[in-house]
Design an enzyme around this catalytic site. Structure first.
Site, PDB file in Angstrom:
ATOM      1  CG  HIS A  98    -106.802 -36.509 110.780  1.00 43.48           C
ATOM      2  ND1 HIS A  98    -107.535 -37.112 111.778  1.00 43.48           N
ATOM      3  CD2 HIS A  98    -106.769 -37.388 109.763  1.00 43.48           C
ATOM      4  CE1 HIS A  98    -107.918 -38.310 111.365  1.00 43.48           C
ATOM      5  NE2 HIS A  98    -107.471 -38.500 110.148  1.00 43.48           N
ATOM      6  CG  HIS A 173    -109.789 -38.368 105.488  1.00 45.62           C
ATOM      7  ND1 HIS A 173    -109.387 -37.252 106.184  1.00 45.62           N
ATOM      8  CD2 HIS A 173    -109.570 -39.409 106.325  1.00 45.62           C
ATOM      9  CE1 HIS A 173    -108.942 -37.610 107.371  1.00 45.62           C
ATOM     10  NE2 HIS A 173    -109.047 -38.920 107.490  1.00 45.62           N
ATOM     11  NE  ARG A 193    -116.795 -39.782 114.827  1.00 44.58           N
ATOM     12  CZ  ARG A 193    -116.699 -40.010 116.140  1.00 44.58           C
ATOM     13  NH1 ARG A 193    -117.495 -39.412 117.003  1.00 44.58           N
ATOM     14  NH2 ARG A 193    -115.802 -40.849 116.596  1.00 44.58           N
TER      15      ARG A 193
END
Ligand code: ZN
Length: 312
Positions: A98, A173, A193
């Site tokens: 993110h 993650h 992604r």
């Protein structure tokens, strides 16, 4: 203003990696198979909690945030700042990262970035998560991602029930299959992604965001000791702080018979993760999500239960 607890209706999300446990073990009225996420407390364009009883019955959390700011201590933010989810991963989630607030503001139309943290509700014997990566330089990062050197790139870490993990922006993650967790996060769904295990969704691979990922991934990765938070021994009947960062404070609360504390924060999000009881006479049980408003005063909890609690 009424000092009422705001009980909220969860919003469910079906995902290719989702399982059945939110229905079978949490007794939620899930919409169908592969329900991967229960958004317990949310005020987002993709999910907005509705108050289910009391003075504000039928109102959405996003609407209350605008119309009744004193319920939330008049926090200076144009939107409800947090999003609380329970995630049931039957299969592995994509490897993702993110952005922070600054990057998201410029590249994602004014969105917030995303800092998130996980309380592990259940994990299989050999349960693990992907946290961080093994690239030492930006060049190595680019080589590993663009040439698909996933075994070299991914850092997998064993986890068990009761572990707590903080995921700062820029941290690679992924939740692995078999893990059930409660996520407390900034109110954003901006996800880049990096790799999706070459899976197909409706016959096509899901979109990857390689260039944006390369922009935001922290290199080298933060040390694992920054990400895996030692929970320590939890003293019953008081709030046990798990994380205090600039996006949120998160506590675990274990109640055995009776617990009392003063609500001194702008608002308190609460999700019951086991057991049942009463809060100032208001019945709560596993799976309930609610907000205790500003200046509520003394919170008196009777029963045997565990909860994850958060505020800003
Ligand atoms: Zn994430």
């Amino acid at each position: 203003m009424k000092k009422e607890i705001l009980r909220l209706q969860p919003v469910f999300k079906q995902m290719i990696w989702g399982g059945e446990r939110l229905g079978s073990e949490w007794h939620y009225a899930v919409p169908g198979e592969h329900t991967g996420e229960c958004w317990g407390i949310c005020a987002h364009e993709h999910g907005d909690s509705i108050v289910t009883e009391g003075t504000y019955r039928g109102k959405a959390l996003s609407q209350l945030w605008k119309e009744e700011p004193e319920l939330f201590g008049n926090v200076d933010s144009d939107r409800f700042p947090l999003l609380i989810k329970i995630i049931d991963a039957k299969a592995d989630l994509s490897i993702q990262v993110h952005p922070n607030d600054a990057y998201a503001k410029v590249h994602e139309n004014g969105s917030l970035g995303k800092t998130e943290c996980w309380y592990i509700l259940d994990a299989p014997e050999d349960g693990s998560l992907v946290i961080g990566h093994n690239a030492q330089t930006k060049d190595e990062l680019e080589d590993m991602i663009k040439n698909g050197r996933w075994n070299d790139f991914i850092q997998e870490v064993p986890v068990k029930k009761g572990d707590f993990i903080q995921i700062e922006p820029g941290t690679v993650h992924a939740i692995k299959g078999g893990i059930l967790l409660l996520e407390t996060q900034q109110n954003s769904d901006i996800t880049y992604r990096v790799y999706d295990y070459d899976r197909l969704s409706n016959g096509k691979p899901r979109e990857l965001h390689v260039e944006k990922s390369l922009d935001v991934i922290t290199v080298p990765a933060r040390p694992l000791s920054d990400c895996i938070v030692s929970v320590g021994e939890i003293v019953k009947n008081q709030l046990h702080l798990l994380m205090d960062c600039n996006c949120y404070k998160v506590w675990k609360l274990e109640v055995d018979r009776i617990c009392q504390f003063n609500q001194i924060w702008p608002f308190l999000n609460m999700s019951i993760i086991s057991g049942e009881g009463k809060i100032n006479g208001f019945s709560v049980k596993k799976g309930d999500h609610f907000i205790i408003p500003y200046k509520f005063g003394d919170v008196v909890i009777e029963g045997t239960l565990e909860a994850i609690v958060s505020t800003v």
